[in-house]
Design a protein around this motif. Structure first.
Motif, PDB file in Angstrom:
ATOM      1  N   ILE A  74      44.758  56.195  68.383  1.00 14.83           N
ATOM      2  CA  ILE A  74      43.818  55.114  67.831  1.00 14.83           C
ATOM      3  C   ILE A  74      44.397  53.791  66.947  1.00 14.83           C
ATOM      4  O   ILE A  74      45.319  54.368  66.190  1.00 14.83           O
ATOM      5  N   MET A  75      44.174  52.961  67.582  1.00 13.47           N
ATOM      6  CA  MET A  75      44.933  51.995  66.007  1.00 13.47           C
ATOM      7  C   MET A  75      43.509  50.794  66.233  1.00 13.47           C
ATOM      8  O   MET A  75      42.398  50.615  66.367  1.00 13.47           O
ATOM      9  N   GLY A  76      43.377  50.018  64.565  1.00 18.77           N
ATOM     10  CA  GLY A  76      42.659  48.861  64.567  1.00 18.77           C
ATOM     11  C   GLY A  76      43.375  48.228  65.867  1.00 18.77           C
ATOM     12  O   GLY A  76      44.412  47.488  66.055  1.00 18.77           O
ATOM     13  N   PRO A 109      46.378  56.950  76.660  1.00 21.53           N
ATOM     14  CA  PRO A 109      45.523  56.387  76.567  1.00 21.53           C
ATOM     15  C   PRO A 109      45.376  55.504  75.126  1.00 21.53           C
ATOM     16  O   PRO A 109      45.443  55.885  74.573  1.00 21.53           O
ATOM     17  N   VAL A 110      44.619  54.079  74.875  1.00 20.90           N
ATOM     18  CA  VAL A 110      44.901  53.824  73.765  1.00 20.90           C
ATOM     19  C   VAL A 110      43.394  53.047  73.620  1.00 20.90           C
ATOM     20  O   VAL A 110      42.406  52.838  74.059  1.00 20.90           O
ATOM     21  N   PHE A 111      43.024  53.729  71.565  1.00 23.06           N
ATOM     22  CA  PHE A 111      41.537  52.917  71.701  1.00 23.06           C
ATOM     23  C   PHE A 111      41.435  52.041  70.364  1.00 23.06           C
ATOM     24  O   PHE A 111      42.100  52.625  69.534  1.00 23.06           O
ATOM     25  N   VAL A 112      41.372  51.150  70.771  1.00 19.32           N
ATOM     26  CA  VAL A 112      41.088  50.095  70.025  1.00 19.32           C
ATOM     27  C   VAL A 112      39.744  49.593  69.154  1.00 19.32           C
ATOM     28  O   VAL A 112      39.114  49.353  69.594  1.00 19.32           O
ATOM     29  N   GLU A 138      33.616  58.469  65.924  1.00 21.48           N
ATOM     30  CA  GLU A 138      33.024  58.002  67.163  1.00 21.48           C
ATOM     31  C   GLU A 138      34.594  58.350  68.310  1.00 21.48           C
ATOM     32  O   GLU A 138      34.643  58.324  69.378  1.00 21.48           O
ATOM     33  N   ALA A 139      35.293  57.324  67.630  1.00 20.34           N
ATOM     34  CA  ALA A 139      36.313  57.133  68.344  1.00 20.34           C
ATOM     35  C   ALA A 139      36.967  58.211  68.262  1.00 20.34           C
ATOM     36  O   ALA A 139      37.445  58.708  69.705  1.00 20.34           O
ATOM     37  N   LEU A 140      36.765  59.347  67.858  1.00 15.30           N
ATOM     38  CA  LEU A 140      37.946  59.887  67.726  1.00 15.30           C
ATOM     39  C   LEU A 140      37.669  61.375  68.681  1.00 15.30           C
ATOM     40  O   LEU A 140      38.987  62.476  69.317  1.00 15.30           O
ATOM     41  N   ALA A 141      36.137  61.668  68.576  1.00 17.66           N
ATOM     42  CA  ALA A 141      35.605  62.244  69.665  1.00 17.66           C
ATOM     43  C   ALA A 141      36.148  61.225  70.931  1.00 17.66           C
ATOM     44  O   ALA A 141      36.427  62.393  72.367  1.00 17.66           O
ATOM     45  N   MET A 142      36.002  60.078  71.732  1.00 19.11           N
ATOM     46  CA  MET A 142      36.409  59.784  72.783  1.00 19.11           C
ATOM     47  C   MET A 142      37.877  59.678  73.033  1.00 19.11           C
ATOM     48  O   MET A 142      38.412  59.965  74.540  1.00 19.11           O
ATOM     49  N   ALA A 143      38.612  59.603  72.279  1.00 16.27           N
ATOM     50  CA  ALA A 143      40.434  60.223  72.085  1.00 16.27           C
ATOM     51  C   ALA A 143      40.522  61.638  72.207  1.00 16.27           C
ATOM     52  O   ALA A 143      41.392  61.534  72.896  1.00 16.27           O
ATOM     53  N   ARG A 144      39.709  62.482  71.943  1.00 18.61           N
ATOM     54  CA  ARG A 144      40.175  63.842  72.019  1.00 18.61           C
ATOM     55  C   ARG A 144      39.986  63.933  73.691  1.00 18.61           C
ATOM     56  O   ARG A 144      40.285  64.876  74.150  1.00 18.61           O
ATOM     57  N   GLU A 145      38.891  63.463  74.062  1.00 11.22           N
ATOM     58  CA  GLU A 145      38.725  64.083  75.275  1.00 11.22           C
ATOM     59  C   GLU A 145      39.311  63.367  76.455  1.00 11.22           C
ATOM     60  O   GLU A 145      40.582  64.357  77.414  1.00 11.22           O
TER      61      GLU A 145
END
Length: 218
Positions: A74-76, A109-112, A138-145
């Motif tokens: 996860i990044m900004g 996978p990267v979540f921005v 919410e972002a953490l839930a997506m990244a954990r999945e």
């Protein structure tokens, strides 16, 4: 459960994790590369640049852990690029694909995090960047999945790391305190009073002058 970790986050003596004045040519603003020279001098850092040699020892031991055990990041938005506001180049031939170009050093996978979601981008090497308007939880839930049984890395910048610390979501954090004073930029520690009450803090000094701080959730 997998852990949420920060690794190799470099800050100055006065707590800044990036400088002022980010541009396409200066991803860390007026700080330049000074916050990360310690890592580029290591054997691991030189290998990343396709070079030989480099220092071993404490700095290298920390630097090379950045790829161990992570299944998502996860990044900004500021770590992805200097743009603000709505995206203006989606689908264009010269579409911005991050500071790293079409083949980034991220292989998960990267979540921005952004207030302006856009279609995902698949890079060379299979890395997919997803752009989401989400809270830290919410972002953490997506990244954990996406990560499965592996850990999630909070890759920065300092604003994003601070938000995840404030939300109580980080299990383990490594901060490299570099012996420079930036004077301006984006600070890590603002509004995190008494953080040490929630974490065991272990300092390790390196001959390079860098102090490696490890924060482990109590």
């Amino acid at each position: 459960m997998s852990q949420v970790r920060v690794h190799n986050l470099s800050i100055s003596l006065d707590g800044f994790g990036t400088g002022e004045g980010l541009t396409f040519d200066a991803p860390f603003g007026h700080a330049g590369e000074r916050l990360h020279e310690w890592m580029f001098a290591t054997r691991f850092g030189r290998a990343m640049l396709g070079q030989e040699g480099g220092t071993t020892g404490i700095d290298n031991a920390f630097a090379e852990r950045i790829e161990l055990g992570f299944g998502a990041e996860i990044m900004g938005r500021g770590k992805f690029g200097p743009q603000t506001g709505p995206w203006e180049d989606v689908g264009a031939d010269g579409e911005w694909r991050g500071w790293w170009g079409r083949n980034p050093p991220f292989h998960t996978p990267v979540f921005v995090l952004t207030h302006h979601p856009r279609p995902s981008i698949e890079m060379e090497g299979g890395t997919v960047f997803h752009f989401v308007n989400a809270s830290p939880e919410e972002a953490l839930a997506m990244a954990r999945e996406a990560a499965g049984d592996l850990d999630v890395r909070i890759g920065g910048g300092p604003t994003t790391v601070r938000a995840f610390l404030a939300a109580g979501l980080i299990d383990l954090m490594h901060v490299a305190v570099v012996p420079i004073v930036l004077g301006r930029g984006v600070r890590l520690w603002d509004d995190l009073e008494a953080l040490e009450e929630r974490y065991e803090v272990e300092p390790i000094a390196s001959p390079s002058g860098v102090t490696h701080l490890t924060f482990t959730r109590r």
